[in-house]
Write a protein that holds these residues in place. Structure first.
Motif, mmCIF file in Angstrom:
data_model
loop_
_atom_site.group_PDB
_atom_site.id
_atom_site.type_symbol
_atom_site.label_atom_id
_atom_site.label_comp_id
_atom_site.label_asym_id
_atom_site.label_seq_id
_atom_site.Cartn_x
_atom_site.Cartn_y
_atom_site.Cartn_z
ATOM 1 N N ARG A 140 92.795 70.628 106.698
ATOM 2 C CA ARG A 140 93.239 70.750 105.312
ATOM 3 C C ARG A 140 92.482 69.801 104.375
ATOM 4 N NH1 ARG A 140 96.323 67.594 108.244
ATOM 5 N NH2 ARG A 140 97.445 65.795 107.401
ATOM 6 N N LYS A 141 92.234 68.570 104.810
ATOM 7 C CA LYS A 141 91.533 67.605 103.960
ATOM 8 C C LYS A 141 90.060 67.977 103.812
ATOM 9 C CE LYS A 141 94.617 63.742 105.067
ATOM 10 N NZ LYS A 141 94.727 62.378 105.675
ATOM 11 N N ASP A 142 89.466 68.480 104.878
ATOM 12 C CA ASP A 142 88.056 68.875 104.821
ATOM 13 C C ASP A 142 87.861 70.114 103.953
ATOM 14 O OD1 ASP A 142 86.626 67.077 107.004
ATOM 15 O OD2 ASP A 142 88.556 67.675 107.836
ATOM 16 N N ILE A 143 88.830 71.034 104.009
ATOM 17 C CA ILE A 143 88.761 72.218 103.140
ATOM 18 C C ILE A 143 88.779 71.772 101.680
ATOM 19 C CG2 ILE A 143 90.017 74.273 102.367
ATOM 20 C CD1 ILE A 143 90.940 74.610 105.314
ATOM 21 N N LYS A 144 89.688 70.883 101.362
ATOM 22 C CA LYS A 144 89.800 70.390 99.984
ATOM 23 C C LYS A 144 88.539 69.641 99.547
ATOM 24 C CE LYS A 144 92.861 67.668 96.997
ATOM 25 N NZ LYS A 144 94.108 66.855 96.954
ATOM 26 N N ARG A 145 87.955 68.896 100.467
ATOM 27 C CA ARG A 145 86.794 68.059 100.132
ATOM 28 C C ARG A 145 85.504 68.850 100.020
ATOM 29 N NH1 ARG A 145 84.458 63.241 104.109
ATOM 30 N NH2 ARG A 145 82.565 62.780 102.903
ATOM 31 N N PHE A 146 85.310 69.842 100.912
ATOM 32 C CA PHE A 146 84.003 70.486 101.000
ATOM 33 C C PHE A 146 83.943 71.895 100.414
ATOM 34 C CE2 PHE A 146 83.767 67.275 104.372
ATOM 35 C CZ PHE A 146 82.524 66.699 104.102
ATOM 36 N N GLU A 147 85.068 72.527 100.187
ATOM 37 C CA GLU A 147 85.039 73.904 99.696
ATOM 38 C C GLU A 147 84.290 73.988 98.373
ATOM 39 O OE1 GLU A 147 88.026 77.753 99.414
ATOM 40 O OE2 GLU A 147 88.856 75.734 99.103
ATOM 41 N N GLY A 148 83.358 74.926 98.288
ATOM 42 C CA GLY A 148 82.553 75.115 97.086
ATOM 43 C C GLY A 148 81.245 74.348 97.093
ATOM 44 N N LYS A 149 81.083 73.400 98.021
ATOM 45 C CA LYS A 149 79.830 72.671 98.136
ATOM 46 C C LYS A 149 78.852 73.450 99.014
ATOM 47 C CE LYS A 149 81.876 68.081 97.488
ATOM 48 N NZ LYS A 149 82.044 66.712 98.047
ATOM 49 N N PHE A 150 77.605 73.009 99.010
ATOM 50 C CA PHE A 150 76.573 73.652 99.817
ATOM 51 C C PHE A 150 76.062 72.675 100.873
ATOM 52 C CE2 PHE A 150 76.760 76.403 96.234
ATOM 53 C CZ PHE A 150 76.325 77.646 96.675
ATOM 54 N N ILE A 151 75.996 73.145 102.109
ATOM 55 C CA ILE A 151 75.436 72.370 103.207
ATOM 56 C C ILE A 151 74.401 73.238 103.913
ATOM 57 C CG2 ILE A 151 75.895 71.302 105.457
ATOM 58 C CD1 ILE A 151 78.646 70.533 104.446
ATOM 59 N N GLY A 152 73.181 72.771 103.946
ATOM 60 C CA GLY A 152 72.116 73.551 104.572
ATOM 61 C C GLY A 152 71.881 74.886 103.897
ATOM 62 N N GLY A 153 72.112 74.936 102.588
ATOM 63 C CA GLY A 153 71.910 76.178 101.838
ATOM 64 C C GLY A 153 73.051 77.168 101.946
#
Length: 218
Positions: A140-153
């Motif tokens: 849940r915390k990782d979804i909130k933190r990373f959703e919408g960001k780009f990693i490795g394109g």
């Protein structure tokens, strides 16, 4: 002798003639009874199938449901990748059913009889939802933190995270996200967290409620 031969010929001929007359189609048949007027006969197939060459044979188990980016679309697309949607399959590593569950994961969901699980489609569907609920709570915390960001394109989405967690477990997904793609776990067949993040991106998984103690009940 001649009269006898004529009699022998006329009798079978007469019988055949009567049979032919009795079997001849009724010329008073009402064709309006068999009319297709007013019936819905506009059957359509997908554009992909319509454009296939005539000599191409279409496999009847081809995955073609048009479920879009709905949750049903998500789970069916994932199931097709895992097992071609086959409830009753077991792979070479012993993973079971439509969504290819391992026995240890099933125990976390309260399922201790793999054979019962394998031959119960309803149980498999409920296990998929329960596992997604548990993974969503862990991440849940990782979804909130990373959703919408780009990693490795690749754009990180909730559905991509949940699909990757189904493949490799939530711990592997945490490592992938927090290392910004530096740790990219794979299964025994070469599928990676990154490929699942990309392949199952953008589906609507909002109906999955995070649940630390998600269990399966029938």
């Amino acid at each position: 002798m001649i009269k006898s031969n004529i009699k022998n010929f006329l009798l079978p001929f007469s019988i055949c003639l009567l049979l032919a007359i009795s079997l001849y189609p009724d010329t008073t048949l009402n064709l309006e009874v068999y009319s297709t007027e007013g019936l819905e006969l506009n059957y359509n197939i997908s554009e992909d199938l319509a454009m296939l060459p005539k000599e191409t044979s279409v496999k009847y188990n081809m995955f073609t449901p048009h479920l879009g980016k709905s949750f049903d679309g998500f789970k069916e697309a994932l199931a097709f990748k895992e097992s071609r949607g086959n409830y009753f399959t077991v792979n070479t590593l012993g993973y079971l059913g439509k969504y290819q569950f391992g026995e240890e994961t099933l125990k976390l969901l309260g399922i201790y009889t793999p054979n019962q699980f394998l031959y119960n489609p309803e149980l498999q569907e409920k296990a998929f939802v329960a596992n997604a609920e548990r993974n969503k709570w862990v991440l849940r915390k990782d979804i909130k933190r990373f959703e919408g960001k780009f990693i490795g394109g690749i754009e990180i989405t909730e559905s991509g995270i949940l699909a990757a967690a189904h493949l490799a477990g939530p711990g592997s997904v945490k490592k992938y996200l927090r290392s910004y793609g530096g740790t990219n776990s794979s299964d025994a067949y070469g599928a990676t967290v990154k490929t699942y993040m990309k392949r199952f991106s953008g589906y609507d998984t909002s109906m999955i409620t995070p649940d630390k103690k998600a269990r399966v009940t029938l």
